[in-house]
Scaffold this active site. Structure first.
Site, PDB file in Angstrom:
ATOM      1  CE  LYS A 130      27.081 -50.068 -13.448  1.00 22.71           C
ATOM      2  NZ  LYS A 130      25.866 -50.240 -12.676  1.00 22.71           N
TER       3      LYS A 130
HETATM    4  C1  LIG Z   1      25.376 -51.858 -13.114  1.00 20.12           C
HETATM    5  C2  LIG Z   1      25.322 -52.899 -12.087  1.00 20.12           C
HETATM    6  C3  LIG Z   1      25.505 -54.251 -12.400  1.00 20.12           C
HETATM    7  C4  LIG Z   1      25.612 -54.747 -13.815  1.00 20.12           C
HETATM    8  O1  LIG Z   1      26.762 -54.301 -14.465  1.00 20.12           O
HETATM    9  P1  LIG Z   1      26.948 -54.697 -16.011  1.00 20.12           P
HETATM   10  O2  LIG Z   1      28.403 -54.378 -16.257  1.00 20.12           O
HETATM   11  O3  LIG Z   1      26.027 -53.832 -16.797  1.00 20.12           O
HETATM   12  O4  LIG Z   1      26.656 -56.130 -16.138  1.00 20.12           O
HETATM   13  C5  LIG Z   1      25.523 -55.165 -11.367  1.00 20.12           C
HETATM   14  N1  LIG Z   1      25.357 -54.798 -10.094  1.00 20.12           N
HETATM   15  C6  LIG Z   1      25.148 -53.498  -9.754  1.00 20.12           C
HETATM   16  C7  LIG Z   1      24.993 -53.134  -8.322  1.00 20.12           C
HETATM   17  C8  LIG Z   1      25.108 -52.515 -10.739  1.00 20.12           C
HETATM   18  O5  LIG Z   1      24.876 -51.241 -10.403  1.00 20.12           O
END
Ligand SMILES: *Cc1c(COP(=O)(O)O)cnc(C)c1O
Length: 378
Positions: free
Chosen positions: A183
């Site tokens: 992210k």
């Molecule tokens: C990355 C992501 C998640 C999961 O995030 P984590 O912090 O790794 O659990 C959930 N939903 C979406 C849309 C994502 O892109």
């Protein structure tokens, strides 16, 4: 001349390393003062009243559903076109994920696609701001209210994205965010829930910490012994102070990182404009994406298929990715027979994510676009 271009790269500097070291030197490494500060600063940055730090966006989504009392027999509408954690969180509470289709331009749920799969067992919707692209917050929040459904916003990728002139966290009933390194800002692993309602915030703090009525940090700060009570069966979904220390520094970088991402994205859009059959992601009419993922849809006129494009790029040192996955096509959901999801299937089959990060130079970008231009075979 072997290039190596990453699709994404977390921006981590000495400041993050020092902040983590300071947290360690302080002797307080579990959830404590740095988590509390990160929660306040993050909530403010995304336009929400309260932040509740958690171990990941996935655990944040789980708690959001627990908060709403969703359970067996309930249906929760989710996009299949999302990282699989969105759908999985529904199964954690024993409810049934119902896959809805998405809009071709944004990759997001719309009022119409939700309405098409709504039943009298629907209790909630998890709408995703996919790849940082905001969904139409005004339309979806109003529709969910009208239907009497809880709207949980999966804002995993959307820190810094805006809709109707406000951060996407503003005006949301509940949002879950991710700080995974993929992210825009990261704490290694980690997540946040944001809400406006103070009672929801209190319950969520309890749910992430074993159902305790006082936090370990509060007990530690008290001069008198504090006997905690465990009010309900809950979870250990806490973030550490080491992670929060990194998160505080990362949050300070967010506006600069997004400004840079938007510049690189604008240059991609310019360079790709005259290649027939390639459709790069762009801001929707009602807001701005943070371009967490620079997604390009390949139309048939382009003449080369997505998987061939990916292997050509890889062969020349460019790490790109397939577009967003479709959860209903994965073995974990083989037992589910959703209604037709034509846009989801098209997007997952024909789109890819191009490299975009703070060390991605104009020269790298020209190189990537040059390959894409070569592969056009109209
Ligand atoms: C990355 C992501 C998640 C999961 O995030 P984590 O912090 O790794 O659990 C959930 N939903 C979406 C849309 C994502 O892109």
């Amino acid at each position: 001349m072997t290039r190596k271009i990453q699709v994404m790269l977390p921006m981590l500097g000495e400041e993050e390393a020092n902040a983590a070291a300071d947290a360690i030197r302080s002797g307080w490494v579990a959830q404590g003062p740095r988590v509390a500060r990160f929660e306040t600063e993050f909530a403010t940055a995304v336009g929400a009243g309260h932040g509740i730090a958690v171990s990941s966006c996935t655990t944040g989504l789980h708690l959001a559903l627990v908060l709403h009392g969703i359970g067996p027999g309930d249906e929760v509408i989710v996009p299949s076109l999302s990282f699989i954690a969105t759908a999985n969180s529904v199964r954690y509470v024993g409810a049934t994920p119902i896959f809805a289709d998405v809009d071709l331009a944004t990759g997001n749920l719309t009022v119409e696609t939700i309405d098409a799969v709504r039943t009298d067992r629907t209790r909630a919707i998890i709408a995703v701001h996919q790849g940082g692209m905001p969904f139409d917050t005004a339309a979806l929040r109003k529709a969910a209210d009208g239907w009497g459904l809880a709207l949980v916003e999966d804002a995993a990728c959307a820190a810094g994205s805006t809709a109707y002139g406000q951060p996407v966290g503003a005006g949301a009933a509940i949002s879950a965010w991710s700080f995974h390194p993929r992210k825009v800002i990261t704490t290694g692993e980690g997540g946040m829930i944001t809400v406006d309602d103070p009672e929801a915030a209190t319950r969520l703090r309890r749910l992430r910490e074993h159902g305790m009525n006082v936090s370990a940090a509060e007990r530690h700060a008290s001069k008198q012994p504090v006997l905690e009570a465990y009010l309900e069966t809950a979870y250990n979904y806490r973030m550490t102070d080491i992670q929060a220390a990194v998160g505080i520094v990362q949050l300070g970088r967010l506006p600069g990182l997004i400004a840079q991402r938007r510049e690189i994205a604008a240059r991609y859009q310019e360079l790709l404009a005259d290649i027939d059959g390639l459709v790069p992601v762009n801001d929707p009419a009602y807001g701005q994406t943070n371009y967490q993922s620079f997604i390009v849809l390949i139309n048939p006129e382009y003449g080369t298929g997505r998987d061939e494009v990916l292997s050509e790029l890889a062969a020349r040192g460019v790490s790109a990715r397939r577009g967003i996955m479709a959860s209903h096509l994965e073995p974990a959901y083989a037992d589910v027979t959703p209604g037709p999801l034509p846009v989801t299937e098209r997007l997952t089959r024909d789109s890819l994510i191009l490299p975009l990060h703070h060390e991605f130079t104009e020269d790298d970008q020209d190189y990537v676009v040059g390959i894409l231009r070569e592969l056009a075979r109209p």
